[in-house]
Design a protein around this motif. Structure first.
Motif, PDB file in Angstrom:
ATOM      1  N   ALA A   1     -49.375  59.971  18.904  1.00 37.60           N
ATOM      2  CA  ALA A   1     -48.131  59.193  18.954  1.00 37.60           C
ATOM      3  C   ALA A   1     -46.987  59.937  18.289  1.00 37.60           C
ATOM      4  CB  ALA A   1     -48.349  57.835  18.296  1.00 37.60           C
ATOM      5  N   ARG A   2     -47.244  60.606  17.171  1.00 40.26           N
ATOM      6  CA  ARG A   2     -46.196  61.382  16.506  1.00 40.26           C
ATOM      7  C   ARG A   2     -45.664  62.478  17.431  1.00 40.26           C
ATOM      8  NH1 ARG A   2     -43.870  59.149  11.966  1.00 40.26           N
ATOM      9  NH2 ARG A   2     -45.443  58.375  10.507  1.00 40.26           N
ATOM     10  N   ARG A   3     -46.552  63.109  18.191  1.00 37.84           N
ATOM     11  CA  ARG A   3     -46.125  64.181  19.097  1.00 37.84           C
ATOM     12  C   ARG A   3     -45.337  63.660  20.282  1.00 37.84           C
ATOM     13  NH1 ARG A   3     -51.490  65.854  18.395  1.00 37.84           N
ATOM     14  NH2 ARG A   3     -52.009  65.049  20.475  1.00 37.84           N
ATOM     15  N   ARG A   4     -45.754  62.491  20.843  1.00 40.66           N
ATOM     16  CA  ARG A   4     -45.245  62.119  22.158  1.00 40.66           C
ATOM     17  C   ARG A   4     -44.476  60.797  22.221  1.00 40.66           C
ATOM     18  NH1 ARG A   4     -48.311  61.246  26.348  1.00 40.66           N
ATOM     19  NH2 ARG A   4     -50.011  60.237  25.192  1.00 40.66           N
ATOM     20  N   HIS A   5     -44.708  59.887  21.283  1.00 38.03           N
ATOM     21  CA  HIS A   5     -44.159  58.539  21.434  1.00 38.03           C
ATOM     22  C   HIS A   5     -43.167  58.126  20.351  1.00 38.03           C
ATOM     23  CE1 HIS A   5     -47.210  58.315  24.410  1.00 38.03           C
ATOM     24  NE2 HIS A   5     -48.209  57.940  23.620  1.00 38.03           N
ATOM     25  N   LEU A   6     -43.160  58.812  19.214  1.00 39.72           N
ATOM     26  CA  LEU A   6     -42.369  58.336  18.078  1.00 39.72           C
ATOM     27  C   LEU A   6     -41.202  59.263  17.781  1.00 39.72           C
ATOM     28  CD1 LEU A   6     -45.174  57.204  15.582  1.00 39.72           C
ATOM     29  CD2 LEU A   6     -44.095  55.915  17.448  1.00 39.72           C
ATOM     30  N   ALA A   7     -40.111  58.676  17.296  1.00 42.93           N
ATOM     31  CA  ALA A   7     -38.982  59.450  16.820  1.00 42.93           C
ATOM     32  C   ALA A   7     -39.389  60.234  15.568  1.00 42.93           C
ATOM     33  CB  ALA A   7     -37.816  58.518  16.510  1.00 42.93           C
ATOM     34  N   PRO A   8     -38.686  61.342  15.289  1.00 45.64           N
ATOM     35  CA  PRO A   8     -39.089  62.179  14.136  1.00 45.64           C
ATOM     36  C   PRO A   8     -39.160  61.428  12.815  1.00 45.64           C
ATOM     37  CG  PRO A   8     -37.514  63.349  15.520  1.00 45.64           C
ATOM     38  CD  PRO A   8     -37.579  61.944  16.047  1.00 45.64           C
ATOM     39  N   ASP A   9     -38.290  60.442  12.615  1.00 38.51           N
ATOM     40  CA  ASP A   9     -38.284  59.704  11.353  1.00 38.51           C
ATOM     41  C   ASP A   9     -38.925  58.321  11.480  1.00 38.51           C
ATOM     42  OD1 ASP A   9     -36.376  58.659  12.990  1.00 38.51           O
ATOM     43  OD2 ASP A   9     -34.809  58.498  11.454  1.00 38.51           O
ATOM     44  N   ALA A  10     -39.770  58.123  12.480  1.00 39.69           N
ATOM     45  CA  ALA A  10     -40.395  56.817  12.712  1.00 39.69           C
ATOM     46  C   ALA A  10     -41.275  56.416  11.532  1.00 39.69           C
ATOM     47  CB  ALA A  10     -41.209  56.843  13.996  1.00 39.69           C
ATOM     48  N   VAL A  11     -41.336  55.109  11.298  1.00 40.88           N
ATOM     49  CA  VAL A  11     -42.144  54.544  10.219  1.00 40.88           C
ATOM     50  C   VAL A  11     -43.334  53.807  10.828  1.00 40.88           C
ATOM     51  CG1 VAL A  11     -42.170  52.975   8.244  1.00 40.88           C
ATOM     52  CG2 VAL A  11     -40.097  54.265   8.797  1.00 40.88           C
ATOM     53  N   VAL A  12     -44.516  54.015  10.249  1.00 40.96           N
ATOM     54  CA  VAL A  12     -45.740  53.386  10.738  1.00 40.96           C
ATOM     55  C   VAL A  12     -46.146  52.257   9.800  1.00 40.96           C
ATOM     56  CG1 VAL A  12     -48.195  53.734  11.255  1.00 40.96           C
ATOM     57  CG2 VAL A  12     -46.526  55.501  11.871  1.00 40.96           C
ATOM     58  N   VAL A  13     -46.572  51.157  10.386  1.00 41.09           N
ATOM     59  CA  VAL A  13     -47.153  50.024   9.663  1.00 41.09           C
ATOM     60  C   VAL A  13     -48.592  49.855  10.152  1.00 41.09           C
ATOM     61  CG1 VAL A  13     -46.983  47.563   9.173  1.00 41.09           C
ATOM     62  CG2 VAL A  13     -44.884  48.896   9.545  1.00 41.09           C
ATOM     63  N   PRO A  14     -49.592  49.893   9.244  1.00 40.80           N
ATOM     64  CA  PRO A  14     -49.490  49.918   7.792  1.00 40.80           C
ATOM     65  C   PRO A  14     -49.106  51.297   7.261  1.00 40.80           C
ATOM     66  CG  PRO A  14     -51.784  49.989   8.446  1.00 40.80           C
ATOM     67  CD  PRO A  14     -50.987  49.778   9.703  1.00 40.80           C
ATOM     68  N   HIS A  15     -48.745  51.335   5.978  1.00 43.33           N
ATOM     69  CA  HIS A  15     -48.292  52.570   5.356  1.00 43.33           C
ATOM     70  C   HIS A  15     -49.471  53.451   4.924  1.00 43.33           C
ATOM     71  CE1 HIS A  15     -45.928  55.270   2.858  1.00 43.33           C
ATOM     72  NE2 HIS A  15     -46.729  55.006   1.841  1.00 43.33           N
ATOM     73  N   ARG A  16     -50.498  52.828   4.361  1.00 43.72           N
ATOM     74  CA  ARG A  16     -51.612  53.596   3.804  1.00 43.72           C
ATOM     75  C   ARG A  16     -52.850  52.724   3.779  1.00 43.72           C
ATOM     76  NH1 ARG A  16     -53.739  55.177  -1.611  1.00 43.72           N
ATOM     77  NH2 ARG A  16     -54.133  57.436  -1.582  1.00 43.72           N
ATOM     78  N   CYS A  17     -54.014  53.321   3.968  1.00 46.72           N
ATOM     79  CA  CYS A  17     -55.265  52.598   3.786  1.00 46.72           C
ATOM     80  C   CYS A  17     -56.340  53.564   3.327  1.00 46.72           C
ATOM     81  CB  CYS A  17     -55.693  51.854   5.053  1.00 46.72           C
ATOM     82  SG  CYS A  17     -55.697  52.825   6.551  1.00 46.72           S
ATOM     83  N   VAL A  18     -57.282  53.041   2.550  1.00 47.27           N
ATOM     84  CA  VAL A  18     -58.374  53.855   2.025  1.00 47.27           C
ATOM     85  C   VAL A  18     -59.681  53.095   2.183  1.00 47.27           C
ATOM     86  CG1 VAL A  18     -56.832  54.947   0.342  1.00 47.27           C
ATOM     87  CG2 VAL A  18     -58.199  52.973  -0.357  1.00 47.27           C
ATOM     88  N   THR A  19     -60.777  53.844   2.174  1.00 45.99           N
ATOM     89  CA  THR A  19     -62.116  53.269   2.123  1.00 45.99           C
ATOM     90  C   THR A  19     -62.707  53.545   0.745  1.00 45.99           C
ATOM     91  OG1 THR A  19     -62.433  53.719   4.491  1.00 45.99           O
ATOM     92  CG2 THR A  19     -64.405  53.247   3.184  1.00 45.99           C
ATOM     93  N   LEU A  20     -63.269  52.506   0.138  1.00 43.03           N
ATOM     94  CA  LEU A  20     -63.928  52.642  -1.160  1.00 43.03           C
ATOM     95  C   LEU A  20     -65.429  52.469  -0.994  1.00 43.03           C
ATOM     96  CD1 LEU A  20     -61.130  50.687  -1.699  1.00 43.03           C
ATOM     97  CD2 LEU A  20     -61.675  51.527  -3.985  1.00 43.03           C
ATOM     98  N   ALA A  21     -66.188  52.976  -1.947  1.00 43.19           N
ATOM     99  CA  ALA A  21     -67.651  52.849  -1.916  1.00 43.19           C
ATOM    100  C   ALA A  21     -68.166  52.530  -3.303  1.00 43.19           C
ATOM    101  CB  ALA A  21     -68.291  54.143  -1.404  1.00 43.19           C
TER     102      ALA A  21
END
Length: 365
Positions: free
Chosen positions: A161-181
């Motif tokens: 999507a960054r290469r083909r669908h989004l503007a250079p300064d586009a913002v993605v939601v969600p911002h961040r996610c992690v997996t914990l163990a």
């Protein structure tokens, strides 16, 4: 009390161990297959997401800040067209919503009859990596986050999507996610209930096996696990910065320290997610949400541990055969006063073996 149920998949009979008294109810520890990464969504699973207020208020807060006057791309919009409609409600100039599953696509289309929706929402059928989408979006809602953060292929999808669908300064939601163990013993996660699948998980098992063409060792999704089963705090084993560096493959090593006596045979993993950089995170182990935890077996039997013992864990994710969804591999070394034990576990997106681990042999007798 458990019972064995015979399920016919691709001409073969698969026997499944089921607890007929247990269904996926709020607050009750239940076992099922991990479903987010597979095409097995139904009205029940969509309703759980649409009614998930812990998730929804965080996504709404992000759209309220970001959507007004902008072009929004909603990847994996689902049957309820939820984030596309919410983007319009928060002032988006235009929304392109993408849905791959045929039935979900047709159900989503019925929402376009809502006042104002049809004029500003374009609904496309397919996967975003195979579509041409214009104009480029300034905001992207990508609610393709799994109980394992990367399991639904969000890294590969967003790289495209960054290469083909989004503007250079586009913002993605969600911002961040992690997996914990964290270290656990599997049977204790179910709060004293038998180690068996919940009765209402059989339909999802059948759908996953039929999609795959044969049974395989599914990832084990534990909803509302007994919290006292965890023998240590969680450590981050997977990181997805959706507005930063987002690797397609990663490898992370952590040391999990046992904080009280017990027994260990594997690890429980769960999601933590931020929709805005300064927003309150959603921790799937600590709030009631659509996301659940995933148990990975490591050792063939339970091993006694004491406070101060350690489990060195390395989690590796590599792109699976479809080039989008990751395969996961875990390596572990348990260090106790009685010695050192090593173990490993592989969990491919598809393929792999069936009944390879004692836990899966128990569940599929």
């Amino acid at each position: 009390m458990t019972t064995s149920v015979d399920m016919v998949v691709a001409g073969s009979t698969v026997r499944v161990l089921v607890d007929p008294t247990r269904t996926t109810a709020p607050g009750v520890p239940t076992l099922g297959p991990s479903i987010g990464e597979y095409p097995c969504y139904d009205t029940v699973s969509y309703a759980r997401m649409t009614d998930d207020e812990e998730r929804n208020r965080r996504f709404r807060a992000a759209l309220a800040r970001l959507a007004a006057g902008r072009v929004v791309l909603d990847i994996g919009t689902g049957a309820d067209l939820l984030w596309a409609r919410e983007s319009v409600r928060y002032g988006a100039r235009r929304v392109v919503a993408v849905e791959a599953m045929e039935e979900s696509f047709h159900r989503a289309g019925t929402w376009l009859a809502e006042p104002g929706a049809g004029e500003r929402i374009t609904l496309l059928r397919g996967v975003s990596t195979e579509l041409d989408i214009a104009p480029r979006a300034e905001v992207c809602v990508a609610e393709i986050i799994g109980s394992l953060a990367g399991a639904e292929g969000v890294a590969a999808v967003l790289a495209d999507a960054r290469r083909r669908h989004l503007a250079p300064d586009a913002v993605v939601v969600p911002h961040r996610c992690v997996t914990l163990a964290a270290p656990v013993a599997f049977r204790r996660l179910l709060g004293g209930a038998p180690v068996a699948f919940a009765a209402d998980s059989l339909g999802y098992l059948r759908t996953i096996f039929e999609w795959h063409g044969s049974p395989f060792d599914v990832r084990l999704r534990v909803k509302d696990p007994a919290r006292d089963a965890l023998l240590g705090g969680g450590q981050v084993v997977e990181v997805l910065d959706l507005n930063g560096h987002l690797p397609l493959e990663q490898r992370r090593s952590v040391r999990l320290t046992i904080d009280r006596p017990g027994v260990v045979d594997g690890v429980l993993t769960w999601l933590r997610l931020w929709c805005l950089p300064d927003g309150e995170p959603l921790d799937a182990l600590r709030v009631a949400s659509n996301w659940a935890s995933v148990y990975f077996p490591l050792f063939d039997s339970e091993h006694p541990v004491e406070a101060g013992d350690t489990l060195d864990l390395t989690v590796t994710s590599t792109l699976g055969e479809d080039g989008t969804h990751p395969d996961y591999h875990l390596d572990a070394v348990l260090r106790t006063s009685t010695g050192t034990r090593s173990a490993s576990h592989s969990s491919p997106y598809r393929g792999g073996g069936f009944r390879h681990h004692p836990v899966h042999r128990h569940l599929f007798p």
